[in-house]
Enzyme design. Structure first.
Site, short mmCIF file in Angstrom:
data_model
loop_
_atom_site.label_atom_id
_atom_site.label_comp_id
_atom_site.label_asym_id
_atom_site.label_seq_id
_atom_site.Cartn_x
_atom_site.Cartn_y
_atom_site.Cartn_z
N ARG A 43 0.83 -1.21 0.00
CA ARG A 43 0.00 0.00 0.00
C ARG A 43 0.87 1.26 0.00
O ARG A 43 0.54 2.25 -0.66
CB ARG A 43 -0.94 -0.02 1.21
CG ARG A 43 -1.89 1.15 1.27
CD ARG A 43 -3.03 0.94 2.28
NE ARG A 43 -3.70 2.20 2.57
CZ ARG A 43 -3.64 2.83 3.74
NH1 ARG A 43 -2.96 2.31 4.75
NH2 ARG A 43 -4.26 3.98 3.91
N HIS A 47 0.57 4.13 -2.81
CA HIS A 47 0.18 5.51 -2.50
C HIS A 47 1.30 6.50 -2.82
O HIS A 47 1.03 7.66 -3.11
CB HIS A 47 -0.27 5.64 -1.05
CG HIS A 47 -1.67 5.18 -0.83
ND1 HIS A 47 -2.48 5.68 0.15
CD2 HIS A 47 -2.41 4.25 -1.49
CE1 HIS A 47 -3.67 5.08 0.09
NE2 HIS A 47 -3.64 4.20 -0.89
N HIS A 171 -5.58 -6.26 -3.76
CA HIS A 171 -6.41 -6.43 -2.56
C HIS A 171 -6.58 -7.88 -2.16
O HIS A 171 -7.26 -8.19 -1.19
CB HIS A 171 -7.79 -5.75 -2.77
CG HIS A 171 -7.73 -4.26 -2.61
ND1 HIS A 171 -8.78 -3.43 -2.92
CD2 HIS A 171 -6.74 -3.44 -2.19
CE1 HIS A 171 -8.44 -2.16 -2.68
NE2 HIS A 171 -7.19 -2.14 -2.25
N TRP A 187 -10.18 -8.92 2.21
CA TRP A 187 -11.02 -9.14 1.04
C TRP A 187 -11.31 -10.63 0.81
O TRP A 187 -12.18 -10.98 0.04
CB TRP A 187 -10.37 -8.54 -0.20
CG TRP A 187 -10.45 -7.05 -0.24
CD1 TRP A 187 -11.42 -6.32 -0.88
CD2 TRP A 187 -9.57 -6.09 0.35
NE1 TRP A 187 -11.18 -4.97 -0.70
CE2 TRP A 187 -10.06 -4.80 0.03
CE3 TRP A 187 -8.40 -6.18 1.13
CZ2 TRP A 187 -9.43 -3.62 0.46
CZ3 TRP A 187 -7.78 -5.00 1.55
CH2 TRP A 187 -8.28 -3.75 1.22
FE1 CCH Z 1 -6.17 -0.36 -1.84
N1 CCH Z 1 -7.21 0.09 -0.14
N2 CCH Z 1 -7.49 0.73 -2.95
N3 CCH Z 1 -5.06 -0.73 -3.49
N4 CCH Z 1 -4.84 -1.37 -0.69
C1 CCH Z 1 -6.93 -0.32 1.11
C2 CCH Z 1 -5.91 -1.18 1.51
C3 CCH Z 1 -4.99 -1.72 0.63
C4 CCH Z 1 -8.60 1.36 -2.49
C5 CCH Z 1 -8.97 1.52 -1.17
C6 CCH Z 1 -8.32 0.90 -0.10
C7 CCH Z 1 -5.34 -0.28 -4.75
C8 CCH Z 1 -6.50 0.37 -5.16
C9 CCH Z 1 -7.48 0.82 -4.31
C10 CCH Z 1 -3.76 -2.11 -1.18
C11 CCH Z 1 -3.25 -2.03 -2.46
C12 CCH Z 1 -3.85 -1.36 -3.52
C13 CCH Z 1 -7.87 0.26 2.02
C14 CCH Z 1 -7.88 0.03 3.51
C15 CCH Z 1 -8.74 1.01 1.27
C16 CCH Z 1 -9.93 1.79 1.77
C17 CCH Z 1 -6.84 0.90 4.24
C18 CCH Z 1 -6.84 0.60 5.71
O1 CCH Z 1 -7.89 0.76 6.35
O2 CCH Z 1 -5.79 0.17 6.23
C19 CCH Z 1 -9.36 1.86 -3.62
C20 CCH Z 1 -10.67 2.62 -3.53
C21 CCH Z 1 -8.67 1.51 -4.75
C22 CCH Z 1 -9.00 1.73 -6.19
O3 CCH Z 1 -10.02 2.28 -6.56
C23 CCH Z 1 -4.22 -0.58 -5.61
C24 CCH Z 1 -4.12 -0.18 -7.09
C25 CCH Z 1 -3.29 -1.25 -4.84
C26 CCH Z 1 -1.94 -1.79 -5.21
C27 CCH Z 1 -1.59 -2.14 -6.44
C28 CCH Z 1 -3.25 -2.97 -0.14
C29 CCH Z 1 -2.11 -3.99 -0.27
C30 CCH Z 1 -4.03 -2.73 1.00
C31 CCH Z 1 -3.91 -3.42 2.35
C32 CCH Z 1 -3.08 -2.60 3.32
C33 CCH Z 1 -2.95 -3.23 4.68
O4 CCH Z 1 -2.53 -2.49 5.58
O5 CCH Z 1 -3.21 -4.42 4.87
#
Ligand code: CCH
Length: 289
Positions: A43, A47, A171, A187
């Protein structure tokens, strides 16, 4: 004399495979979430990169501007200070690496070590010295919105519908935290394994709307296992004809997903990076067989 001069000119080049190995070494942590800091590192890499704007050529992983306010304080980046701090011992061990290179390499390492495809990676990001080039808030996607918003955000970076769906498969890793995003849960049931299960879950399960108790946020949960979730934006994508075509492709073939994810994650991490053109492209060797 001449010898000292020679020595100081002869800066030891960074062996990025060694950096990769050092990151692989700190991924496991049984006290953190599901036992790995890998997902939050993915993440962080995303970001740092996903702020790119293809029109103004601003944002992206070059500069690593998330170290500075106001970008560090953007709501979308809640919880990422943890990821940045976890990488500090690696930065101390390899002080020559830029933060942008370190964060993106860490994302690559986490995907590979958690069972995903090899992601080509090359160095070349230079650190900004202050927050002047921080991107404005609002460039990263808002999970409460629909397919139209998702397209607006990813088209701005230069991605098409197939690439958007391939990226979303990340995800497969990690979870939502009520105190970071307001959403709650992973997820699917194996959040430390990089697989195509995300697409199967999204396509095949019955998703019901539910309010998160602590935050009041609306999300969707699996009727048969309310511990797992989908974001409103993802249910909107599932209901979009063009997006659902690609969701189906990746649900049917993990091989195709891995092939496409490797290309598109590499593209994401390189957005806006001023490469010289002579950088070596690394294909890191996983530490796990
Ligand atoms: Fe994401 N993401 N993401 N994401 N994401 C969240 C967590 C992760 C969206 C929303 C969220 C991508 C695209 C999108 C990861 C990788 C990617 C969370 C929870 C949200 C909300 C955050 C929390 O509460 O900790 C949305 C909306 C989109 C697109 O529309 C893309 C692209 C990627 C990477 C290629 C990962 C990995 C996580 C998990 C982080 C963790 O702490 O476990």
């Amino acid at each position: 004399g001449a010898k000292t001069t020679e020595k100081s000119l002869d800066k030891k080049p960074i062996d990025y495979q060694e950096v990769y190995n050092a990151i692989a070494d700190i991924l496991e942590d049984n006290d953190y979430d599901d036992g790995s800091i890998g997902p939050v590192l993915v993440r962080l890499a995303w970001h740092a990169s996903g702020t790119y704007d293809d029109v103004t050529k601003t944002g992206g992983s070059n500069g690593a501007t998330m170290r500075f306010d106001p970008e560090a304080l953007h709501g979308a980046n809640n919880g990422l200070a943890i990821a940045r701090e976890r990488l500090m011992p690696i930065k101390q061990k390899f002080p020559e690496i830029s933060y942008g290179d370190l964060w993106t390499l860490a994302g690559v390492c986490a995907v590979q070590e958690l069972g995903g495809p090899t992601i080509p990676w090359r160095p070349g990001r230079q650190d900004a010295l202050d927050g002047k080039s921080c991107t404005p808030d609002g460039r990263l996607p808002d999970a409460t919105q629909g397919e139209r918003h998702v397209r607006d955000v990813f088209y701005r970076m230069g991605f098409n519908d197939q690439e958007i769906v391939a990226l979303a498969g990340a995800h497969s890793l990690g979870r939502c935290h009520p105190d970071r995003s307001g959403f709650e849960g992973p997820w699917q049931e194996a959040p430390t394994l990089f697989t195509n299960e995300y697409y199967k879950a999204l396509r095949d399960r019955k998703w019901i709307k539910k309010t998160v108790k602590d935050s009041g946020a609306s999300q969707f949960v699996d009727k048969n296992n309310p511990e797992v979730m989908m974001l409103p934006a993802e249910i909107a994508m599932k209901n979009d004809k063009e997006f659902s075509k690609h969701i189906n492709t990746y649900a049917n073939s993990e091989e195709k997903f891995f092939e496409d994810f490797s290309k598109v994650f590499n593209k994401l991490l390189e957005l806006g990076v001023p490469f010289q053109g002579n950088e070596r492209v690394y294909h890191f060797k996983p530490t796990t067989a």
